[in-house]
Scaffold this motif. Structure first.
Motif, PDB file in Angstrom:
ATOM      1  N   UNK A 278      66.580  26.267  38.291  1.00 32.35           N
ATOM      2  CA  UNK A 278      66.291  27.192  39.411  1.00 32.35           C
ATOM      3  C   UNK A 278      65.871  28.575  38.947  1.00 32.35           C
ATOM      4  N   UNK A 279      66.411  29.029  37.811  1.00 32.07           N
ATOM      5  CA  UNK A 279      66.005  30.344  37.316  1.00 32.07           C
ATOM      6  C   UNK A 279      64.538  30.335  36.897  1.00 32.07           C
ATOM      7  N   UNK A 280      64.080  29.205  36.332  1.00 31.39           N
ATOM      8  CA  UNK A 280      62.670  29.094  35.932  1.00 31.39           C
ATOM      9  C   UNK A 280      61.758  29.156  37.154  1.00 31.39           C
ATOM     10  N   UNK A 281      62.177  28.429  38.227  1.00 28.93           N
ATOM     11  CA  UNK A 281      61.378  28.443  39.450  1.00 28.93           C
ATOM     12  C   UNK A 281      61.311  29.845  40.033  1.00 28.93           C
ATOM     13  N   UNK A 282      62.490  30.526  40.094  1.00 30.42           N
ATOM     14  CA  UNK A 282      62.536  31.884  40.649  1.00 30.42           C
ATOM     15  C   UNK A 282      61.652  32.820  39.835  1.00 30.42           C
ATOM     16  N   UNK A 283      61.746  32.706  38.499  1.00 24.45           N
ATOM     17  CA  UNK A 283      60.932  33.582  37.639  1.00 24.45           C
ATOM     18  C   UNK A 283      59.438  33.303  37.833  1.00 24.45           C
ATOM     19  N   UNK A 284      59.083  31.991  37.970  1.00 28.49           N
ATOM     20  CA  UNK A 284      57.663  31.646  38.124  1.00 28.49           C
ATOM     21  C   UNK A 284      57.095  32.247  39.409  1.00 28.49           C
ATOM     22  N   UNK A 285      57.823  32.097  40.519  1.00 31.95           N
ATOM     23  CA  UNK A 285      57.322  32.649  41.781  1.00 31.95           C
ATOM     24  C   UNK A 285      57.334  34.176  41.765  1.00 31.95           C
ATOM     25  N   UNK A 286      58.305  34.770  41.062  1.00 34.87           N
ATOM     26  CA  UNK A 286      58.299  36.231  40.951  1.00 34.87           C
ATOM     27  C   UNK A 286      57.070  36.710  40.197  1.00 34.87           C
ATOM     28  N   UNK A 287      56.678  35.965  39.146  1.00 33.58           N
ATOM     29  CA  UNK A 287      55.472  36.329  38.397  1.00 33.58           C
ATOM     30  C   UNK A 287      54.224  36.178  39.274  1.00 33.58           C
ATOM     31  N   UNK A 288      54.186  35.084  40.103  1.00 38.42           N
ATOM     32  CA  UNK A 288      53.010  34.880  40.973  1.00 38.42           C
ATOM     33  C   UNK A 288      52.894  36.000  41.989  1.00 38.42           C
ATOM     34  N   UNK A 289      54.073  36.430  42.561  1.00 38.16           N
ATOM     35  CA  UNK A 289      54.030  37.520  43.537  1.00 38.16           C
ATOM     36  C   UNK A 289      53.498  38.789  42.896  1.00 38.16           C
ATOM     37  N   UNK A 290      53.906  39.022  41.625  1.00 33.85           N
ATOM     38  CA  UNK A 290      53.461  40.228  40.926  1.00 33.85           C
ATOM     39  C   UNK A 290      51.957  40.141  40.599  1.00 33.85           C
ATOM     40  N   UNK A 291      51.471  38.894  40.308  1.00 34.21           N
ATOM     41  CA  UNK A 291      50.070  38.724  39.946  1.00 34.21           C
ATOM     42  C   UNK A 291      49.164  38.803  41.179  1.00 34.21           C
ATOM     43  N   UNK A 292      49.638  38.227  42.330  1.00 32.72           N
ATOM     44  CA  UNK A 292      48.810  38.196  43.543  1.00 32.72           C
ATOM     45  C   UNK A 292      49.534  38.950  44.648  1.00 32.72           C
ATOM     46  N   UNK A 293      49.557  40.229  44.520  1.00 27.15           N
ATOM     47  CA  UNK A 293      50.287  41.063  45.458  1.00 27.15           C
ATOM     48  C   UNK A 293      49.662  41.040  46.856  1.00 27.15           C
ATOM     49  N   UNK A 294      48.405  40.760  46.975  1.00 28.75           N
ATOM     50  CA  UNK A 294      47.737  40.813  48.277  1.00 28.75           C
ATOM     51  C   UNK A 294      47.736  39.476  48.999  1.00 28.75           C
ATOM     52  N   UNK A 295      48.192  38.411  48.379  1.00 28.73           N
ATOM     53  CA  UNK A 295      48.177  37.073  48.986  1.00 28.73           C
ATOM     54  C   UNK A 295      49.435  36.899  49.825  1.00 28.73           C
TER      55      UNK A 295
END
Length: 484
Positions: A278-295
């Motif tokens: 679960x920590x890997x999933x949380x980290x992955x989505x946190x990285x995506x949010x940081x990469x695509x802030x406007x989506x």
């Protein structure tokens, strides 16, 4: 220096008896001396009364007018008469305390100046000097004191009697002391002999030779002590024989501890692995949010997944903590009398929505049965079993939950129509983090902790849990707990 108990006992008893006899002898001697004094004083008073009676009779018969002339002219005759009556030396004094006549003037003069004032004042007084008592008594006519009369009495016989009684009582005390000492030593000899044998038996036990213990045939406390020591020797012998077998058990225990160490390592590894997902999933989505802030659409999807994984992680942490508390600490249960059917109804309400979403039918059959258990623990057991029945059931399947009494035990039964559990997995499923084929659980992911927690809670409540295959397919879990 070692001192024998028989000598100590004998000396103690003899000393106690000697003290008692000494006290009794002192009391007897005191009473003898007191009686002698009272009798002697009574005799002296009688002599004084006889002398005064004689003087008064003489005055009445002869009609004497001048007392001083009478006492001086008749002094020699008076002292001789009183000497003849009493057999004692008699000395007559006038009103000035001067000697008028002495029945035995050849004897040395005795000084009585200190007593004379009391006698001239009308009092009887005496003093003892050695074996002689000097008794002064006032001499009176019919209405006044005309002089003082002194008697010298010999009390050597009285003192000799008192001394003889003192010696005899002291001799008796010494004889009693010796006889008591010897008697106590003779009487306590068998006792000390038995104690010596018991000491030897105790030494034999200490040296590891329990077969050398001697049993004393006595119907007293010493015999009881000997019997107890003998049984202790027998017990030690059996324990020594059992010690070798206990060494084997200890070796097995050491092996079990090593296995527990390996289990703990696996447990830590499994916890780390389960937390990593679960920590890997949380980290992955946190990285995506940081990469695509406007989506915005990605943000919503990421938030949903993060919330799901956080909930899963929170539930996993709570279960791990509870399981660890049961395994390593004195887990406290707040037990009370519970209606098992009522608790199961509440548990069914907790999972009803999830079962309805899967299209599962819930069949309830609750008989009136009470248990003495912790309410939260019972709820945890029921909810975990129902949750597993929902996860591993077939679509549009059925779940049956029952409670009833059988063989003086309260039974909780949860059966499903799922794919079942293989024989090789029926024991492993109760191990922490063990999970069966995840593909059979549908979209729900399992932490592998639920059944381990259920087993721990059941055992804490004094019960047991078993798993069996249903005849129509699926699995049936049965929990047995003591009835209230």
């Amino acid at each position: 220096m070692k001192q024998s108990i028989k000598f100590k006992t004998g000396f103690f008893l003899a000393t106690i008896l000697l003290i008692a006899i000494t006290a009794l002898s002192a009391l007897v001697l005191f009473n003898i001396r007191n009686y002698q004094r009272q009798e002697f004083e009574r005799t002296l008073m009688e002599r004084g009364e006889i002398a005064n009676d004689y003087i008064k009779q003489t005055y009445l018969m002869e009609s004497i007018v001048d007392p001083q002339a009478f006492i001086h002219t008749r002094a020699a005759a008076l002292v001789k008469r009183f000497d003849l009556i009493s057999g004692l030396r008699v000395v007559l004094y006038d009103r000035d305390g001067e000697i008028i006549a002495d029945s035995r003037s050849y004897l040395p003069t005795v000084a009585v100046e200190k007593m004379m004032p009391y006698a001239l004042d009308g009092q009887n007084v005496y003093v003892q000097r050695g074996n002689t008592v000097h008794f002064l008594t006032p001499l009176s006519n019919t209405n006044q004191q005309i002089g003082v009369l002194r008697y010298d009495d010999d009390v050597s016989a009285m003192n000799a009697f008192y001394g003889l009684m003192t010696k005899r009582l002291m001799s008796m005390a010494g004889i009693v002391f010796v006889v008591t000492l010897v008697g106590a030593i003779v009487f306590s000899h068998p006792l000390t002999k038995g104690l010596a044998q018991l000491t030897a038996s105790a030494a034999a036990i200490e040296a590891g030779r329990p077969k050398e213990v001697v049993r004393l045939v006595r119907k007293d406390e010493l015999g009881e002590l000997s019997e107890a020591i003998w049984h202790m020797g027998e017990t030690i012998a059996r324990q020594m024989n059992a010690l070798h077998s206990e060494q084997d058990k200890l070796r097995h225990a050491v092996d079990d501890l090593e296995a527990m160490g390996q289990h703990q390592k696996r447990f830590i590894g499994n916890v780390t692995h389960e937390f990593r997902t679960p920590l890997t999933v949380i980290k992955a989505y946190a990285d995506l949010i940081q990469m695509y802030e406007s989506d915005r659409e990605l943000h919503g999807e990421a938030a949903a997944y993060i919330q799901k994984e956080v909930s899963r992680l929170s539930e996993m942490v709570n279960r791990v903590l509870r399981l660890t508390a049961m395994e390593h600490y004195d887990f406290q249960l707040k037990c009370e009398v519970l209606n098992l059917g009522e608790c199961l109804e509440v548990a069914v309400q907790h999972v009803h929505g999830k079962a309805q979403h899967r299209g599962l039918e819930m069949i309830q059959a609750f008989e009136p049965v009470c248990v003495y258990a912790d309410r939260e623990a019972v709820m945890q057991i029921a909810i975990n079993l129902l949750d597993n029945a929902i996860k591993y059931n077939r679509p549009n399947g059925r779940i049956t939950i029952r409670c009833f009494e059988m063989d003086q035990m309260a039974c909780l039964e949860v059966a499903d129509t799922g794919v079942g559990i293989s024989e090789s997995e029926k024991t492993a499923i109760f191990e922490p983090f063990y999970r069966i084929d995840q593909s059979r659980a549908g979209d729900d992911e399992s932490s592998g902790i639920g059944l381990a927690l259920v087993k721990g809670l059941v055992e804490k409540l004094g019960g047991q849990i078993t798993v069996e295959d249903e005849v129509t397919g699926g699995t049936r879990f049965t929990v047995r707990m003591p009835i209230a």
